[in-house]
Motif scaffolding. Structure first.
Motif, PDB file in Angstrom:
ATOM      1  N   THR A  19       4.555   2.241   3.596  1.00 20.85           N
ATOM      2  CA  THR A  19       3.441   1.720   2.799  1.00 20.85           C
ATOM      3  C   THR A  19       2.607   0.656   3.498  1.00 20.85           C
ATOM      4  OG1 THR A  19       4.894   0.103   1.712  1.00 20.85           O
ATOM      5  CG2 THR A  19       4.600   2.235   0.618  1.00 20.85           C
ATOM      6  N   LYS A  23      -2.518   4.547   6.727  1.00 18.92           N
ATOM      7  CA  LYS A  23      -2.557   5.390   5.534  1.00 18.92           C
ATOM      8  C   LYS A  23      -3.104   6.776   5.885  1.00 18.92           C
ATOM      9  CE  LYS A  23      -3.175   1.500   2.433  1.00 18.92           C
ATOM     10  NZ  LYS A  23      -3.164   0.374   3.312  1.00 18.92           N
ATOM     11  N   ASP A  84      -5.301  -1.042   7.750  1.00 20.98           N
ATOM     12  CA  ASP A  84      -4.246  -0.577   6.854  1.00 20.98           C
ATOM     13  C   ASP A  84      -3.230  -1.666   6.521  1.00 20.98           C
ATOM     14  OD1 ASP A  84      -5.356   1.991   6.706  1.00 20.98           O
ATOM     15  OD2 ASP A  84      -4.373   2.577   8.563  1.00 20.98           O
ATOM     16  N   GLY A  86      -1.593  -4.276   4.378  1.00 19.78           N
ATOM     17  CA  GLY A  86      -1.539  -4.324   2.921  1.00 19.78           C
ATOM     18  C   GLY A  86      -2.144  -5.576   2.317  1.00 19.78           C
TER      19      GLY A  86
END
Length: 136
Positions: A19, A23, A84, A86
């Motif tokens: 995660t 992505k 990407d 988070g």
């Protein structure tokens, strides 16, 4: 808890790799099994998963956040923004905390594990920052 179960630790770390990185592509295309297993092994054998996760917990604390947000850093700063990641911050917010940004790069791809995902991009950016501050 992360230091008590190798399976629990593996699940936690694999979830982060899935995660917190590039992505749109399966995790297995971004990292090899050996890279992920090595990462898990380092945390397991050194029993440092809990202490490494502590920073994230403390950073989420509103009490700490209010103290940190009032501080600023005036030393020269280089920043490479990976799309990407988070927990990305807009440049305007970064500038509030780091008042002497002398080098800023926005990478085309990569996330939290930039050193593994985009090692050449990260290394090149560090070298460019060192040139800017006269450290070559």
């Amino acid at each position: 808890a992360l230091d008590n179960s190798p399976i629990g630790l593996a699940a936690y770390i694999v979830e982060k790799f899935a995660t917190w990185s590039g992505k749109g592509a399966p995790m297995e295309t971004r990292f090899t099994f050996d890279e992920i297993l090595t990462n898990i092994s380092i945390y397991w054998f050194t029993q440092t998963a809990s202490s490494s996760a502590r920073l994230y917990k403390e950073s989420a604390s509103s009490k700490l956040d209010s103290k940190v947000s009032k501080c600023s850093t005036h030393v020269p700063v280089g920043f490479c923004d990976f799309p990407d990641e988070g927990l990305r911050c807009p440049k305007s917010l970064v500038q509030n905390r780091f008042t002497n940004i002398v080098h800023w790069t926005t990478a085309d791809k990569g996330g939290h594990f930039a050193a593994m995902e985009q090692p050449e991009v990260l290394a090149d950016d560090v070298c460019k920052f060192c040139e800017v501050i006269g450290y070559t």
